[in-house]
Enzyme design. Structure first.
Site, mmCIF file in Angstrom:
data_model
loop_
_atom_site.group_PDB
_atom_site.id
_atom_site.type_symbol
_atom_site.label_atom_id
_atom_site.label_comp_id
_atom_site.label_asym_id
_atom_site.label_seq_id
_atom_site.Cartn_x
_atom_site.Cartn_y
_atom_site.Cartn_z
ATOM 1 N N CYS A 213 19.845 1.053 21.692
ATOM 2 C CA CYS A 213 19.891 1.802 22.937
ATOM 3 C C CYS A 213 20.822 3.000 22.786
ATOM 4 O O CYS A 213 21.335 3.286 21.713
ATOM 5 C CB CYS A 213 20.383 0.899 24.073
ATOM 6 N N ASN B 26 24.834 -1.050 22.964
ATOM 7 C CA ASN B 26 23.831 -0.570 22.019
ATOM 8 C C ASN B 26 23.943 -1.409 20.764
ATOM 9 O O ASN B 26 24.990 -1.396 20.108
ATOM 10 C CB ASN B 26 24.100 0.913 21.697
#
Length: 657
Positions: free
Chosen positions: A2, A80
């Site tokens: 991400c 992430n």
């Protein structure tokens, strides 16, 4: 995989909606990192905002949406990465009775439950994976930024603004920070000098003053009123410590036992990294590292693994034929794409946007191309990066140690005199002499004897093996003289170098590469290329358990009879015939020197034009112009030096557009 972004500090935001609008812009700048979903969270009273862009890999349901709150309500996270052992961590939490219920099966939720149960560092000690996250602790009113042990995932941060209106801003890429209204963006000339030496800007620096990269294996904890004090990162995992402990506790088993244990650990690591709720494959070059990854993937897969490679028609740059042979032997579902020089060069205008700050490792071009190819078929791709650093694969390690063994026997003043003598004769005249002097003919094989001799002259005055290694891996040897008004700052390779006194010269080179070249060049190259096309990459050879195991191995099972990666190769040869692997290492490059003299000449001419360099005021244009003339004439090969300058110039032009 991400993208994350956010801020801490009231700064210039006026109300929640205003802050959310700013966060939306920051997140939109990194949308390619997460095209599947987005989310925002703001606490106006404290002045903290978190933004997330999601590439859905595990738990594709809304239960994986971020920013995510812990079950206790204490923590809010944007994250992430992937924690590969999160199912095991969940079982530990279930057994402890500390989690009342689970909302989904994402690793993000597992992390938050761990923070509630064990705290941040206690949870990270249990985690196996790659990650970067920002975590707001409502109870302690602290923001914690964290990065994985080896630096697979990026995280930038810095303070912008003055006094009480200063804000800490952060994000996965610089383009997110540039969208914050307080971002100033003063180019750091010192950082340019680092780029000229290394072809990358090493952590903790970035191309901008007061904007930093969080180093691998570090945490940074900030309170809303910390703007003036600007706290420093602290390490929760240290490669130098791992190396030191490993050398004190060497594996006592024989070579066969070590290879068996290595194979078992590799299977475990790769098996965990094959878990995904989306299509998954692997890059395959046909070399030792990628072939090992693919072989052990296929050994554990119920169907043919998807593998990807690109090829070039230019002699000396095409690995596709070797990858095809390995894929055929293993029975993978193989996809290859031959790329013309025109298609490869068409990528160059996109590089400043893809890499976000100046970056000049020219293998960025094929890395992007193979990522783009893979993304047409899968969402996750495993990569063989890291094998050279972990298992002693680079020939430069042994070559440097051997060269120093000979050089150190000659007094340094004599070596300097010899270097001056070599430089007194032009490379062209050395090449001419090689045609008539039998003693030079063998050394001239492959061409450019003069070029090689002048490069060698540059390292003859080295004062130590570490100094010699630094010279050999440097592009511009005196970059602070090239960049006007610059002073080269200390890095992990110089003033910030960790204590590695207990290691041999070869081991020190390996360790230094793992804390600088690996995260700041290799992993940066792969992350930006892949995420620009929304592809998640995973790097099994950098699982920290594998790294710690490798540092416990006797050096002679990594480097044996001049052969690097010996133990890793023994594992591979259980799956792939030796004849398919044993060949000279080719690398993953492009014919940059001939491109600059040919199809890229007009583009380069414009960026290196004397008037432009004068107006910009960053470089000593005379030094650059001299190298450009010598390169165009064929007198010297200055491709890598010039590419450093060209990538900065192209990046600067893109920022002004």
């Amino acid at each position: 995989m991400c993208g994350i972004a956010g801020f801490l500090g009231h700064g210039v935001w006026q109300g929640v909606e205003h802050a959310k609008a700013g966060l939306t812009q920051m997140a939109a700048a990194i949308s390619s990192r997460g095209p599947d979903d987005s989310g925002l969270w703001v606490d106006e009273g404290v002045g903290v905002g978190l933004a997330h862009r999601r590439l859905s890999i595990v738990d594709l349901s809304p239960a994986g949406h971020q920013p995510m709150h812990s079950a206790s309500g204490r923590y809010v996270i944007v994250y992430n990465g992937e924690v590969y052992n999160h199912d095991e961590i969940r079982r530990q939490l279930d057994a402890s009775g500390l989690v009342p219920n689970w909302r989904g099966h994402s690793d993000t939720e597992t992390l938050l439950a761990g923070f509630d149960a064990w705290g941040i560092e206690g949870t990270l000690e249990r985690c196996v994976g790659m990650f970067a996250f920002a975590l707001w602790d409502r109870q302690e009113r602290t923001l914690t930024l964290a990065r994985d042990r080896l630096g697979e995932k990026p995280l930038y941060y810095g303070w912008q603004g003055e006094g009480q209106k200063a804000s800490l801003i952060f994000g996965s890429e610089l383009k997110a920070l540039r969208r914050h209204r307080q971002f100033y963006g003063e180019i750091d000339r010192d950082a340019i000098s680092l780029l000229m030496r290394h072809n990358y800007i090493p952590a903790p620096y970035s191309i901008y003053r007061n904007i930093f990269k969080l180093p691998p294996g570090c945490l940074l904890t900030v309170r809303p009123d910390d703007g003036r004090d600007r706290p420093q990162p602290r390490q929760y995992w240290s490669l130098p410590q791992v190396a030191e402990v490993g050398r004190r506790n060497l594996h006592q088993g024989g070579a066969d036992q070590i290879v068996d244990e290595l194979e078992h650990l590799l299977k475990q690591v790769i098996g965990q990294q094959m878990v995904a709720d989306v299509p998954l494959g692997a890059f395959l070059s046909g070399g030792v590292d990628s072939s090992t990854i693919v072989a052990l993937m296929q050994a554990q897969a119920a169907r043919p693994v998807r593998t990807f490679t690109i090829g070039f028609d230019e002699h000396g740059y095409d690995e596709a034929v070797h990858a095809r042979e390995v894929a055929t032997h293993l029975g993978t579902n193989h996809t290859e794409l031959y790329v013309s020089p025109e298609e490869a060069m068409a990528v160059i205008p996109e590089l400043p946007t893809i890499y976000d700050e100046p970056f000049s490792d020219s293998s960025q071009i094929p890395t992007y191309l193979v990522s783009r190819l893979a993304r047409q078929h899968v969402t996750v791709s495993l990569s063989g990066d890291g094998g050279d650093e972990v298992f002693c694969g680079y020939t430069r390690y042994t070559a440097t140690a051997a060269a120093w063994g000979k050089l150190s026997a000659v007094p340094r003043p004599l070596r300097r005199m010899g270097a001056a003598g070599i430089r007194a004769i032009s490379p062209a005249h050395w090449d001419q002499a090689a045609r008539f002097l039998p003693g030079l003919r063998k050394a001239a094989m492959g061409g450019r004897l003069g070029d090689k001799l002048h490069k060698a002259a540059g390292v003859l005055g080295s004062s130590s093996v570490d100094d010699l290694y630094m010279a050999l891996v440097s592009h511009w040897s005196e970059p602070a003289a090239l960049v006007l008004g610059a002073r080269e700052p200390p890095t992990q390779l110089t003033g910030l170098a960790p204590s590695l006194d207990g290691l041999t010269p070869v081991e020190r080179m390996m360790a230094l590469d793992m804390v600088s070249y690996l995260p700041d060049d290799i992993l940066t190259k792969v992350d930006r290329a892949a995420m620009s096309v929304s592809l998640e990459t995973r790097v099994p050879l950098l699982d920290h358990r594998l790294v710690e195991f490798a540092w416990r191995l006797p050096q002679d099972v990594k480097l044996r009879d001049g052969e690097g990666k010996w133990a890793l190769k023994q594992v591979l040869y259980r799956y792939v015939p030796r004849a398919l692997i044993e060949r000279p290492k080719m690398g993953f490059g492009v014919p940059l020197d001939s491109w600059l003299r040919g199809p890229l000449r007009e583009w380069a001419d414009a960026l290196l034009e004397e008037g432009r360099l004068r107006r910009d005021g960053y470089f000593d244009y005379t030094a650059i112009q001299q190298k450009w003339r010598e390169h165009l004439s064929g007198q010297r090969n200055w491709a890598y030096h010039l590419w450093d300058v060209l990538m900065f110039q192209a990046w600067q032009e893109a920022q002004l557009a």
